[in-house]
Design a protein around this motif. Sequence first.
Motif, PDB file in Angstrom:
ATOM      1  N   LEU A   6      -5.939  -4.242   2.169  1.00  0.00           N
ATOM      2  CA  LEU A   6      -4.364  -4.322   1.957  1.00  0.00           C
ATOM      3  C   LEU A   6      -3.760  -5.630   1.546  1.00  0.00           C
ATOM      4  CD1 LEU A   6      -1.850  -2.596   1.754  1.00  0.00           C
ATOM      5  CD2 LEU A   6      -1.235  -3.397   4.058  1.00  0.00           C
ATOM      6  N   ARG A   7      -4.495  -6.791   1.972  1.00  0.00           N
ATOM      7  CA  ARG A   7      -4.099  -7.979   1.657  1.00  0.00           C
ATOM      8  C   ARG A   7      -4.523  -8.337   0.056  1.00  0.00           C
ATOM      9  NH1 ARG A   7      -6.943 -10.825   5.090  1.00  0.00           N
ATOM     10  NH2 ARG A   7      -5.595 -10.799   6.728  1.00  0.00           N
ATOM     11  N   GLN A   9      -5.270  -5.847  -2.076  1.00  0.00           N
ATOM     12  CA  GLN A   9      -4.381  -5.023  -3.091  1.00  0.00           C
ATOM     13  C   GLN A   9      -2.999  -5.648  -3.248  1.00  0.00           C
ATOM     14  OE1 GLN A   9      -4.056  -0.910  -2.045  1.00  0.00           O
ATOM     15  NE2 GLN A   9      -6.179  -0.928  -1.086  1.00  0.00           N
ATOM     16  N   LEU A  10      -2.289  -6.172  -2.250  1.00  0.00           N
ATOM     17  CA  LEU A  10      -0.893  -6.641  -2.510  1.00  0.00           C
ATOM     18  C   LEU A  10      -1.031  -7.963  -3.415  1.00  0.00           C
ATOM     19  CD1 LEU A  10       0.504  -6.479   1.041  1.00  0.00           C
ATOM     20  CD2 LEU A  10       1.236  -5.167  -1.018  1.00  0.00           C
ATOM     21  N   SER A  11      -2.106  -8.823  -2.942  1.00  0.00           N
ATOM     22  CA  SER A  11      -2.282 -10.027  -3.880  1.00  0.00           C
ATOM     23  C   SER A  11      -2.604  -9.647  -5.283  1.00  0.00           C
ATOM     24  CB  SER A  11      -3.492 -10.845  -3.316  1.00  0.00           C
ATOM     25  OG  SER A  11      -3.082 -11.264  -2.126  1.00  0.00           O
ATOM     26  N   TRP A  13      -1.613  -6.981  -6.951  1.00  0.00           N
ATOM     27  CA  TRP A  13      -0.387  -6.248  -7.419  1.00  0.00           C
ATOM     28  C   TRP A  13       0.397  -7.451  -8.139  1.00  0.00           C
ATOM     29  CZ3 TRP A  13       0.167  -2.219 -10.110  1.00  0.00           C
ATOM     30  CH2 TRP A  13      -0.589  -0.992  -9.826  1.00  0.00           C
ATOM     31  N   LEU A  14       0.605  -8.600  -7.140  1.00  0.00           N
ATOM     32  CA  LEU A  14       1.549  -9.521  -7.550  1.00  0.00           C
ATOM     33  C   LEU A  14       0.691 -10.557  -8.562  1.00  0.00           C
ATOM     34  CD1 LEU A  14       2.842 -10.467  -3.986  1.00  0.00           C
ATOM     35  CD2 LEU A  14       3.962  -9.532  -5.763  1.00  0.00           C
ATOM     36  N   TRP A 184      -0.562 -15.439  -1.162  1.00  0.00           N
ATOM     37  CA  TRP A 184      -1.586 -15.111  -0.094  1.00  0.00           C
ATOM     38  C   TRP A 184      -0.995 -15.434   1.391  1.00  0.00           C
ATOM     39  CZ3 TRP A 184      -6.183 -12.763  -0.427  1.00  0.00           C
ATOM     40  CH2 TRP A 184      -7.024 -12.754   0.550  1.00  0.00           C
ATOM     41  N   VAL A 187       1.599 -12.851   2.369  1.00  0.00           N
ATOM     42  CA  VAL A 187       0.945 -11.433   2.558  1.00  0.00           C
ATOM     43  C   VAL A 187       0.473 -11.526   3.836  1.00  0.00           C
ATOM     44  CG1 VAL A 187      -0.715  -9.914   1.888  1.00  0.00           C
ATOM     45  CG2 VAL A 187       1.144 -10.719   0.461  1.00  0.00           C
ATOM     46  N   LEU A 191       1.570  -9.396   7.243  1.00  0.00           N
ATOM     47  CA  LEU A 191       0.696  -8.483   7.900  1.00  0.00           C
ATOM     48  C   LEU A 191       0.459  -8.686   9.314  1.00  0.00           C
ATOM     49  CD1 LEU A 191      -1.932  -7.636   4.706  1.00  0.00           C
ATOM     50  CD2 LEU A 191       0.039  -6.569   5.505  1.00  0.00           C
TER      51      LEU A 191
END
Length: 468
Positions: A6-7, A9-11, A13-14, A184, A187, A191
């Motif tokens: 998930l980390r 994926q979020l990174s 997407w940003l 990073w 996020v 999390l």
Amino acid sequence: MKSASLRWQLSLWLLLPLLGLLALDAWLTDRRAMAAAHEAFDRTLAASLKAMREGISLRDGRVEVEVPYLALEVFDAEAGSRIYYEIRDETGATITGYPALPMPAQPVRALYRTQFYDADYRGEPVRMAAMPLPLHDVRSARTQLVWVLVAETTEPRAQLANDILMGSLLQELMLVSLALAIVWFGVRRGLRPLHRLSEAISARGPDDLQPLDAATLPVETQPLVNAVNQYVARLQRMVEGRKRFFADAAHQLKTPLAIIQAESELALRERELAGARAHLARLNSSVRQAAKEVEQLLSLSRLEPDSGYAPTLHRLRLGALAQAVALDWAPLARRDGVDLGFEGDVAEAGDAQDEIDGQPELLQELLGNLIDNAVRYAGAGAMVTVRVRGTRLQVEDNGPGIAPQDREPVFQRFYRGEASAARAGSGLGLSIVREIARLHGAAIVLGDTPGGGLTIALHFPPAGGEAA
């Protein structure tokens, strides 16, 4: 297949939008840098044109050109660039300079006005400046128009624009790298509540099914925690249901198994066949009772709300189903001295008054339990009637009935009122009836039969209708 982080994926997407914005900004910066380079170097071209204009004159009808050194020395510092110039008359003939320099696509004939444009000369791109210059000869009183053209190759301009672009890109790459590091870190910190939640769940024992405490968690995790708590609650109810089933099975089978053991031992001691047969008959009766109770326990366990069972409903006619079940039970009722009858109009084709949505097997089990209870507890000589009116199913008898204070708890498993204590039975029949009625959205009402006895009525929703 390994699950994606998930980390990451979020990174990503940003990061991807940031890289897209960086590419767009690089293109815009390149355009701005080239425009700035043109503006700076166009001033040099304009200064050169002005200097050349001072050296052009008209004498005795002839154009005389003396290109001053100052007009071209301004370009000496520009490494790699080449300068071309041309003086031509209004007919297009070259007076001096490099011939055939390109003219503007749409020449502006405003006198003394410098026009800048891009062109190709001798196979390479150049930046050009053109000016229409009127010359006056006082002695001959003549006027002649000439064009002054100056061209410069674009290497210095491209180099300046590239230097501006690279400087801007390096600065923006540093900012993007810093932003990525901040994202990073953010996020990772964001999390942390999920990691704490995961650790809290992992630290629990196998029998710990208490709900999770969401008070210290962020609001965004509340739906996840609520879903986990709901799942844990369902799991706990299922575990409790299984424990209850095993406890009930042990409780219900203890007596029949003790009877079976005792009767089998007595049968083994008998020397005469008649005595052994009597013991075997009682043993067989206990086995039948035990089998029936096991079947009822399994059925009740399958029908409970926490089991997740969902019936497959079909359109059916309640009258026809009830009549068929009553006919199946008639011989058994007659054997016990009970008069079992059916009343109701069996709907004809096209008449949908008694149509309901139901699962036939479950409804047959429901009605079978009602008839069995009525026959069992009403006793020999009683009358039991199955009646259908529209979507209303009714089973009535003229037996002892059920006291008002027992009509609510009678649906609990193993509950047996005073009137039924002396009769054989498990106390599960009406519990099964209640669960099947719930699955079909039917309402159950217990009442008195006129003249004495019990009437159990079930109101089913009509086919395609809402539950009661």
